[in-house]
Scaffold this motif. Structure first.
Motif, PDB file in Angstrom:
ATOM      1  N   SER A 171       0.809  -1.219   0.000  1.00 26.06           N
ATOM      2  CA  SER A 171       0.000   0.000   0.000  1.00 26.06           C
ATOM      3  C   SER A 171       0.843   1.270   0.000  1.00 26.06           C
ATOM      4  O   SER A 171       1.629   1.497   0.919  1.00 26.06           O
ATOM      5  N   PRO A 172       0.657   2.135  -1.003  1.00 29.72           N
ATOM      6  CA  PRO A 172       1.339   3.427  -0.992  1.00 29.72           C
ATOM      7  C   PRO A 172       0.693   4.414  -0.026  1.00 29.72           C
ATOM      8  O   PRO A 172       1.231   5.490   0.221  1.00 29.72           O
ATOM      9  N   TYR A 173      -0.472   4.049   0.531  1.00 32.59           N
ATOM     10  CA  TYR A 173      -1.198   4.959   1.406  1.00 32.59           C
ATOM     11  C   TYR A 173      -0.891   4.733   2.883  1.00 32.59           C
ATOM     12  O   TYR A 173      -1.346   5.496   3.735  1.00 32.59           O
ATOM     13  N   MET A 174      -0.133   3.690   3.206  1.00 35.08           N
ATOM     14  CA  MET A 174       0.271   3.467   4.587  1.00 35.08           C
ATOM     15  C   MET A 174       1.372   4.443   4.992  1.00 35.08           C
ATOM     16  O   MET A 174       2.112   4.954   4.149  1.00 35.08           O
ATOM     17  N   GLY A 200       4.139   5.912  -0.110  1.00 31.23           N
ATOM     18  CA  GLY A 200       4.019   7.189  -0.807  1.00 31.23           C
ATOM     19  C   GLY A 200       3.959   6.987  -2.304  1.00 31.23           C
ATOM     20  O   GLY A 200       4.133   5.885  -2.818  1.00 31.23           O
ATOM     21  N   ILE A 201       3.701   8.075  -2.990  1.00 32.63           N
ATOM     22  CA  ILE A 201       3.637   8.066  -4.452  1.00 32.63           C
ATOM     23  C   ILE A 201       4.581   9.145  -4.974  1.00 32.63           C
ATOM     24  O   ILE A 201       4.431  10.325  -4.644  1.00 32.63           O
ATOM     25  N   SER A 250      -6.415   9.945  -7.312  1.00 32.72           N
ATOM     26  CA  SER A 250      -6.210   8.557  -6.916  1.00 32.72           C
ATOM     27  C   SER A 250      -6.642   8.318  -5.478  1.00 32.72           C
ATOM     28  O   SER A 250      -7.392   7.373  -5.186  1.00 32.72           O
ATOM     29  N   SER A 251      -6.180   9.161  -4.566  1.00 30.15           N
ATOM     30  CA  SER A 251      -6.514   8.976  -3.153  1.00 30.15           C
ATOM     31  C   SER A 251      -8.004   9.228  -2.915  1.00 30.15           C
ATOM     32  O   SER A 251      -8.641   8.520  -2.138  1.00 30.15           O
ATOM     33  N   ALA A 283       3.750  -1.110   3.813  1.00 30.55           N
ATOM     34  CA  ALA A 283       3.944   0.176   3.146  1.00 30.55           C
ATOM     35  C   ALA A 283       4.810   0.019   1.903  1.00 30.55           C
ATOM     36  O   ALA A 283       5.814  -0.693   1.910  1.00 30.55           O
ATOM     37  N   MET A 284       4.414   0.707   0.825  1.00 31.37           N
ATOM     38  CA  MET A 284       5.170   0.664  -0.422  1.00 31.37           C
ATOM     39  C   MET A 284       5.307   2.079  -0.975  1.00 31.37           C
ATOM     40  O   MET A 284       4.353   2.856  -0.960  1.00 31.37           O
TER      41      MET A 284
END
Length: 256
Positions: free
Chosen positions: A126-129, A133-134, A145-146, A214-215
């Motif tokens: 998840s990039p939102y954890m 991040g993005i 996107s979010s 997290a990604m």
């Protein structure tokens, strides 16, 4: 030895395949003491040299290429891959799904496997954890996107998950087999990018345990443009609402 299947849908990714195969080789070197790694590439009707380059770069990897004659969509590609796995995987196996454009960082797989040892059936990147991040994406696209992620989760009643659309996931084969018994060998019905939300819906319907790591999503690692059409994908998300009762009915009938 446990088997780990790495499944990747691709469409016109000739520019990214060499780097992807390099990541596959590094992953095998890191995990071959524990796993027998098997790779599945699903070509969704590429019009470039994707398959040719893949065959040139594969080396001695245990790789199978499944092909669609024409482009149908990533959901259809995943369904083809899951249907193939239905004939080959066993309950003790593991399955990783990844993007074909190198935005899925293979380095996270060890962490995802560690999380799975805590008992989770599925682990999402998840990039939102916090810690994710993005990068290399416009502010407007990040906002859309979010925002879409929040709306989709609220509309479909998916709670406690930070991302629902990422391709990058680890599955226990046992969990996939359970899904296949109810929803069919390919599991997925929708053919577009919304299929990843469909998958999360079905995971939560079956009350399978799910966690995230997290990604950092870095679009600069991708050569070429994203294949996702934003408005088309949003429309696909909204259509899922109409399928929800149908899938719940399948689940109820499976228990009769």
């Amino acid at each position: 030895m446990e088997r780990l299947f790495i499944m990747v849908p691709v469409f016109n990714e000739a520019l990214n395949i060499a780097t992807l195969c390099e990541a596959f080789l590094k992953l095998r070197a890191e995990l071959e003491d524990r796993f027998s790694l098997k790779y599945i590439l699903i070509d969704d009707g590429s019009e470039d040299q994707t398959v040719i380059v893949a065959k040139q770069e594969v080396g001695d990897l245990d790789l199978i290429i499944l092909q669609h004659e024409k482009n149908i969509g990533p959901g259809a590609a995943f369904a083809t891959g899951f249907a193939y796995l239905a004939q080959h995987m066993e309950e003790q196996d593991w399955v990783i799904t990844m993007e074909g454009d190198n935005t899925s960082r293979y380095e996270l797989i060890k962490q995802m496997l560690t999380r799975s040892q805590e008992g989770f059936d599925i682990v999402l990147a998840s990039p939102y954890m916090y810690g994710g991040g993005i990068k290399q994406t416009t502010f407007i696209r990040k906002l859309l996107s979010s925002g879409a992620n929040l709306v989709v989760k609220d509309l479909l009643g998916i709670q406690g998950i930070l991302t629902v659309s990422s391709f990058f996931r680890l599955y226990r084969a046992k969990a996939l087999i359970k899904m296949q018994r109810i929803f069919g060998p390919g599991v997925l019905e929708r053919t577009g990018f919304e299929s990843m939300v469909e998958m999360v819906m079905k995971i939560t319907m079956l009350k399978l345990s799910l966690s995230e790591v997290a990604m950092e999503l870095d679009s600069s690692l991708r050569k070429g443009k994203s294949k996702m059409k934003f408005l088309r994908t949003i429309k696909g998300y909204l259509v899922l609402w109409h399928y929800k009762k149908k899938w719940m009915k399948k689940l109820e009938n499976s228990k009769i």
